[in-house]
Design a protein around this motif. Structure first.
Motif, PDB file in Angstrom:
ATOM      1  N   UNK A  92      20.112 -48.544  25.228  1.00  0.00           N
ATOM      2  CA  UNK A  92      19.336 -47.729  26.152  1.00  0.00           C
ATOM      3  C   UNK A  92      19.547 -46.279  25.738  1.00  0.00           C
ATOM      4  N   UNK A  93      18.451 -45.572  25.546  1.00  0.00           N
ATOM      5  CA  UNK A  93      18.497 -44.183  25.114  1.00  0.00           C
ATOM      6  C   UNK A  93      18.222 -43.266  26.310  1.00  0.00           C
ATOM      7  N   UNK A  94      19.080 -42.271  26.454  1.00  0.00           N
ATOM      8  CA  UNK A  94      18.986 -41.332  27.573  1.00  0.00           C
ATOM      9  C   UNK A  94      18.785 -39.916  27.047  1.00  0.00           C
ATOM     10  N   UNK A  95      17.934 -39.173  27.720  1.00  0.00           N
ATOM     11  CA  UNK A  95      17.873 -37.752  27.419  1.00  0.00           C
ATOM     12  C   UNK A  95      18.680 -36.991  28.469  1.00  0.00           C
ATOM     13  N   UNK A  96      19.199 -35.882  28.041  1.00  0.00           N
ATOM     14  CA  UNK A  96      20.034 -35.029  28.880  1.00  0.00           C
ATOM     15  C   UNK A  96      19.683 -33.581  28.589  1.00  0.00           C
ATOM     16  N   UNK A  97      19.704 -32.756  29.626  1.00  0.00           N
ATOM     17  CA  UNK A  97      19.363 -31.351  29.432  1.00  0.00           C
ATOM     18  C   UNK A  97      20.247 -30.463  30.292  1.00  0.00           C
ATOM     19  N   UNK A  98      20.664 -29.371  29.710  1.00  0.00           N
ATOM     20  CA  UNK A  98      21.459 -28.333  30.375  1.00  0.00           C
ATOM     21  C   UNK A  98      20.469 -27.282  30.879  1.00  0.00           C
ATOM     22  N   UNK A  99      20.280 -27.232  32.195  1.00  0.00           N
ATOM     23  CA  UNK A  99      19.169 -26.475  32.769  1.00  0.00           C
ATOM     24  C   UNK A  99      19.649 -25.391  33.719  1.00  0.00           C
ATOM     25  N   UNK A 100      19.050 -24.225  33.570  1.00  0.00           N
ATOM     26  CA  UNK A 100      19.191 -23.168  34.570  1.00  0.00           C
ATOM     27  C   UNK A 100      17.948 -23.253  35.459  1.00  0.00           C
ATOM     28  N   UNK A 101      18.158 -23.414  36.768  1.00  0.00           N
ATOM     29  CA  UNK A 101      17.017 -23.532  37.677  1.00  0.00           C
ATOM     30  C   UNK A 101      16.558 -22.142  38.134  1.00  0.00           C
ATOM     31  N   UNK A 103      16.743 -21.055  40.953  1.00  0.00           N
ATOM     32  CA  UNK A 103      17.739 -20.531  41.898  1.00  0.00           C
ATOM     33  C   UNK A 103      19.014 -20.096  41.190  1.00  0.00           C
ATOM     34  N   UNK A 104      18.934 -19.984  39.874  1.00  0.00           N
ATOM     35  CA  UNK A 104      20.065 -19.524  39.057  1.00  0.00           C
ATOM     36  C   UNK A 104      21.253 -20.476  39.118  1.00  0.00           C
ATOM     37  N   UNK A 105      20.969 -21.745  39.298  1.00  0.00           N
ATOM     38  CA  UNK A 105      22.008 -22.763  39.256  1.00  0.00           C
ATOM     39  C   UNK A 105      21.897 -23.486  37.920  1.00  0.00           C
ATOM     40  N   UNK A 106      23.031 -23.699  37.291  1.00  0.00           N
ATOM     41  CA  UNK A 106      23.027 -24.348  35.981  1.00  0.00           C
ATOM     42  C   UNK A 106      23.731 -25.694  36.093  1.00  0.00           C
ATOM     43  N   UNK A 107      23.023 -26.737  35.707  1.00  0.00           N
ATOM     44  CA  UNK A 107      23.563 -28.089  35.766  1.00  0.00           C
ATOM     45  C   UNK A 107      23.052 -28.908  34.601  1.00  0.00           C
ATOM     46  N   UNK A 108      23.701 -30.029  34.369  1.00  0.00           N
ATOM     47  CA  UNK A 108      23.248 -30.983  33.382  1.00  0.00           C
ATOM     48  C   UNK A 108      22.514 -32.123  34.084  1.00  0.00           C
ATOM     49  N   UNK A 109      21.356 -32.458  33.568  1.00  0.00           N
ATOM     50  CA  UNK A 109      20.521 -33.496  34.169  1.00  0.00           C
ATOM     51  C   UNK A 109      20.316 -34.631  33.177  1.00  0.00           C
ATOM     52  N   UNK A 110      20.050 -35.823  33.733  1.00  0.00           N
ATOM     53  CA  UNK A 110      19.854 -37.019  32.922  1.00  0.00           C
ATOM     54  C   UNK A 110      18.545 -37.709  33.279  1.00  0.00           C
ATOM     55  N   UNK A 111      17.936 -38.330  32.290  1.00  0.00           N
ATOM     56  CA  UNK A 111      16.826 -39.211  32.545  1.00  0.00           C
ATOM     57  C   UNK A 111      17.316 -40.591  32.921  1.00  0.00           C
ATOM     58  N   UNK A 112      16.351 -41.484  33.198  1.00  0.00           N
ATOM     59  CA  UNK A 112      16.702 -42.823  33.666  1.00  0.00           C
ATOM     60  C   UNK A 112      16.985 -43.784  32.515  1.00  0.00           C
ATOM     61  N   UNK A 113      16.646 -43.385  31.308  1.00  0.00           N
ATOM     62  CA  UNK A 113      16.886 -44.223  30.139  1.00  0.00           C
ATOM     63  C   UNK A 113      15.672 -45.040  29.740  1.00  0.00           C
ATOM     64  N   UNK A 114      15.584 -45.320  28.447  1.00  0.00           N
ATOM     65  CA  UNK A 114      14.522 -46.177  27.932  1.00  0.00           C
ATOM     66  C   UNK A 114      15.135 -47.127  26.903  1.00  0.00           C
ATOM     67  N   UNK A 115      14.744 -48.390  26.990  1.00  0.00           N
ATOM     68  CA  UNK A 115      15.334 -49.419  26.138  1.00  0.00           C
ATOM     69  C   UNK A 115      14.702 -49.396  24.755  1.00  0.00           C
ATOM     70  N   UNK A 116      15.548 -49.409  23.742  1.00  0.00           N
ATOM     71  CA  UNK A 116      15.116 -49.582  22.354  1.00  0.00           C
ATOM     72  C   UNK A 116      15.774 -50.849  21.831  1.00  0.00           C
ATOM     73  N   UNK A 117      14.950 -51.775  21.354  1.00  0.00           N
ATOM     74  CA  UNK A 117      15.461 -53.022  20.803  1.00  0.00           C
ATOM     75  C   UNK A 117      14.939 -53.178  19.382  1.00  0.00           C
ATOM     76  N   UNK A 118      15.872 -53.338  18.450  1.00  0.00           N
ATOM     77  CA  UNK A 118      15.506 -53.517  17.042  1.00  0.00           C
ATOM     78  C   UNK A 118      15.873 -54.946  16.658  1.00  0.00           C
TER      79      UNK A 118
END
Length: 120
Positions: A92-101, A103-118
């Motif tokens: 399962x592949x996840x994206x993640x981003x370090x975001x300043x909103x 409101x000047x709040x900085x946090x790390x966010x994650x996606x829900x994931x997507x399955x890769x099958x080879x």
């Protein structure tokens, strides 16, 4: 609030290619580092590739020469082009981003994931 959504997972044969996309939306002022992680069954989540806002990239050894990470800062999107895929890339592949909103709040966010099958 910030949301990350991944697109593009699926089933592919060994040696094939897949293109994963990640779109960030919400109250975004600036996105700093963006990353792709993956987690195979029974394994820990591992970093695959990362890209900072100036375009500097980093790859795990397993991804070097086969995967390419890119981003569009204007659209708040990120892409992972995966070529010459191997069964061990299955995860399962996840994206993640370090975001300043806004409101000047900085946090790390994650996606829900997507399955890769080879697999053949």
């Amino acid at each position: 609030q910030v949301q990350l959504v991944e697109f593009g997972g699926g089933l592919v044969q060994p040696g094939g290619s897949l293109r994963l996309s990640c779109a960030a939306s919400g109250s975004i002022f600036k996105i700093y580092n963006m990353r792709w992680y993956r987690q195979a069954p029974g394994a820990q989540r591992e970093l695959v590739a990362s890209i900072i806002d100036d375009g500097t990239t980093h790859y795990a050894d397993s991804a070097k020469g086969r995967f390419t990470i890119s981003r569009d800062n204007a659209k708040n999107t990120m892409v992972l082009q995966m070529n010459t895929l191997k069964p061990e890339d299955t995860a399962v592949y996840y994206c993640s981003a370090d975001v300043m909103t806004m409101l000047a709040l900085r946090n790390n966010y994650w996606g829900q994931g997507t399955q890769v099958t080879v697999s053949s």
